[in-house]
Design an enzyme around this catalytic site. Structure first.
Site, short mmCIF file in Angstrom:
data_model
loop_
_atom_site.label_atom_id
_atom_site.label_comp_id
_atom_site.label_asym_id
_atom_site.label_seq_id
_atom_site.Cartn_x
_atom_site.Cartn_y
_atom_site.Cartn_z
N GLU A 1 45.06 8.98 16.54
CA GLU A 1 44.89 7.79 15.70
C GLU A 1 43.44 7.31 15.77
O GLU A 1 42.75 7.51 16.77
CB GLU A 1 45.81 6.66 16.18
CG GLU A 1 47.29 6.88 15.90
CD GLU A 1 47.67 6.59 14.46
OE1 GLU A 1 46.77 6.28 13.64
OE2 GLU A 1 48.87 6.67 14.14
N GLU B 1 55.36 8.26 9.75
CA GLU B 1 54.77 7.26 10.63
C GLU B 1 54.38 6.01 9.86
O GLU B 1 54.50 4.90 10.37
CB GLU B 1 53.54 7.83 11.33
CG GLU B 1 53.06 7.00 12.53
CD GLU B 1 52.02 5.93 12.18
OE1 GLU B 1 51.67 5.14 13.08
OE2 GLU B 1 51.56 5.88 11.02
N GLU B 2 53.95 6.18 8.62
CA GLU B 2 53.43 5.06 7.85
C GLU B 2 54.52 4.19 7.23
O GLU B 2 54.23 3.11 6.71
CB GLU B 2 52.49 5.57 6.74
CG GLU B 2 51.21 6.23 7.25
CD GLU B 2 50.23 5.25 7.86
OE1 GLU B 2 50.58 4.07 8.03
OE2 GLU B 2 49.11 5.68 8.18
N HIS C 1 43.19 2.94 5.33
CA HIS C 1 44.04 2.22 4.37
C HIS C 1 43.24 1.53 3.27
O HIS C 1 43.81 0.75 2.50
CB HIS C 1 44.94 1.20 5.08
CG HIS C 1 45.97 1.81 5.98
ND1 HIS C 1 47.12 1.15 6.36
CD2 HIS C 1 46.04 3.02 6.59
CE1 HIS C 1 47.84 1.92 7.16
NE2 HIS C 1 47.19 3.07 7.32
N HIS D 1 50.38 12.32 12.64
CA HIS D 1 51.18 12.26 11.41
C HIS D 1 50.33 12.68 10.22
O HIS D 1 49.14 12.36 10.13
CB HIS D 1 51.75 10.86 11.18
CG HIS D 1 50.72 9.78 10.98
ND1 HIS D 1 50.24 9.43 9.73
CD2 HIS D 1 50.07 8.98 11.86
CE1 HIS D 1 49.36 8.46 9.85
NE2 HIS D 1 49.23 8.16 11.13
N ASP E 1 51.59 12.06 7.02
CA ASP E 1 51.86 11.16 5.89
C ASP E 1 50.77 10.09 5.83
O ASP E 1 50.15 9.74 6.84
CB ASP E 1 53.25 10.54 6.00
CG ASP E 1 53.44 9.66 7.22
OD1 ASP E 1 52.94 10.05 8.30
OD2 ASP E 1 54.09 8.60 7.12
N ASP F 1 42.87 8.11 8.87
CA ASP F 1 44.22 7.85 9.39
C ASP F 1 45.23 8.76 8.72
O ASP F 1 45.80 8.41 7.70
CB ASP F 1 44.57 6.38 9.16
CG ASP F 1 45.88 5.98 9.79
OD1 ASP F 1 46.39 6.72 10.66
OD2 ASP F 1 46.42 4.92 9.42
#
Length: 389
Positions: A173, A144-145, A362, A72, A74, A105
């Site tokens: 991931e 995805e997030e 994150h 992903h 995003d 990520d």
């Protein structure tokens, strides 16, 4: 000379693709893959009440074996950008570290997969195998997030309707805990949330005999549901876990017995259960704890997070061998952590997750060593060489 993982990662990081925005990230990948001979498709999916999401599917080659890289573009919001030592979307390198939201990520992982594939194809006549057999694909979403309803799950359905068949998949991931090569995720626990509701009867605290307080009753039920383990774990999974996350009565008064109490919970469950059998087990235990006295029920929340596992064997051995060649490590085959889009892919083919080290994902100043990008690219290249040997 093909683009390096660092160059691709920087181009992706400079696209501020905070979910659900794309901000040009898929275009970066599409251009690179088209130049290498991939057939590409941009597919937009919609769902009432959610943002439209752009997705990318790209494939080169013909027939089996078919190896798919999934991921992903995003990212989660950067938070307070003034707290970053480098711009969250600048893609700066300092001290051998690449900074940016998504560096770990998982734009960095996607960049490594693309760089490895382009390099591999350039050395093999532009095809997965010089015989002309075999396929490589990229299945990339921008959803995805967040809610994850207009992304991988629908892109897989779209691909299947076109006749696409995947033999194996790697999701980039950030699987590693401390160092590149220490962990491959071969599965994930399922996730099921619910709300336990206990009905009482409202009344004045001075006249408790005229009321029925649901608070002691919900405390009794919480204890009962927590006391007995759901299972003892399995060969690949830790024991399932029911965790209460809040208890609420919605009562601001100190002199009123509330009419109802509610407790939210989540269960992370292993391969001893399906969502249906898990719900039935919890309902059975609740009924036993209630007896004929407590009035309680569970409202189950919708979930698309099923448990899955790719059994250790040929594919995990192949990926492990590629890791060992570059790092000298024998990776742990692990099923811990939260959910990911691999849960959707597992319904179509065996899937593993292997990417960068997840320590800063994150976080403010999310970053990865450039040397880790090089190692991961080399590992993916090794996977391709073994897979199409």
């Amino acid at each position: 000379m093909t683009a390096t993982a660092l160059e691709i990662a920087q181009a992706l990081l400079r696209c501020p693709s905070v979910t659900p925005a794309d901000a040009g990230a898929l275009g970066v990948l599409e251009a690179l893959l088209q130049d290498a001979g991939f057939a590409t498709h941009r597919v937009t999916f919609s769902e009432p009440g959610t943002a439209d999401i752009d997705n990318l599917y790209a494939r080169i080659g013909d027939g089996a074996p078919h190896l798919c890289f999934a991921g992903h573009t995003d990212v989660v919001p950067p938070g307070e950008e003034t707290a970053w030592s480098h711009g969250a979307f600048a893609g700066d390198v300092e001290g051998g570290l690449l900074y940016g939201r998504g560096a770990v990520d998982m734009k960095g992982g996607i960049a490594c997969a693309v760089a490895a594939t382009l390099d591999y194809l350039a050395a093999n006549g532009g095809q997965p195998q010089q015989s002309g057999k075999g396929s490589i694909s990229f299945l990339i979403t921008g959803d995805e997030e967040d809610v994850a309803v207009n992304g991988t799950v629908k892109l897989l359905q779209w691909a299947a309707e076109r006749g696409e068949r995947f033999d194996h998949c790697i999701v980039g991931e950030p699987s590693n805990v401390e160092a590149i090569g220490d962990t491959i995720k071969i599965g994930r626990r399922g996730s099921q949330s619910g709300v336990l509701i206990v009905d009482g009867r409202q009344g004045h605290v001075a006249y408790p005999h005229r009321a029925s307080n649901p608070i002691p009753d919900i405390a009794t039920l919480i204890t009962a549901l927590n006391d007995e383990p759901l299972d003892q774990g399995s060969a690949q999974f830790q024991p399932s876990n029911l965790e209460f996350t809040s208890v609420d009565v919605g009562n601001p008064a100190t002199n009123v017995i509330p009419a109802q109490a509610r407790a939210k919970f989540n269960i992370r469950f292993n391969d001893h259960h399906t969502q249906e059998t898990l719900r039935a087990l919890v309902e059975q235990r609740l009924a036993a704890a209630c007896g004929n006295r407590i009035r309680a029920r569970i409202e189950w929340l919708p979930s698309n997070a099923d448990v899955f596992v790719t059994k250790p064997g040929g594919f995990t051995d192949l990926v492990s061998a590629a890791i060992a060649d570059i790092t000298g490590r024998s990776p742990d085959l692990n099923t811990g952590g939260g959910t990911s889009d691999a849960r959707f892919i597992a319904k179509y083919c065996p899937v593993v997750e292997f990417g960068l080290v997840g320590q800063t994902m994150h976080q403010i100043d999310e970053r990865t060593p450039v040397s880790d990008l090089d190692k991961l690219t080399a590992i993916y290249r090794g996977v391709l060489e073994r897979y199409f040997r």
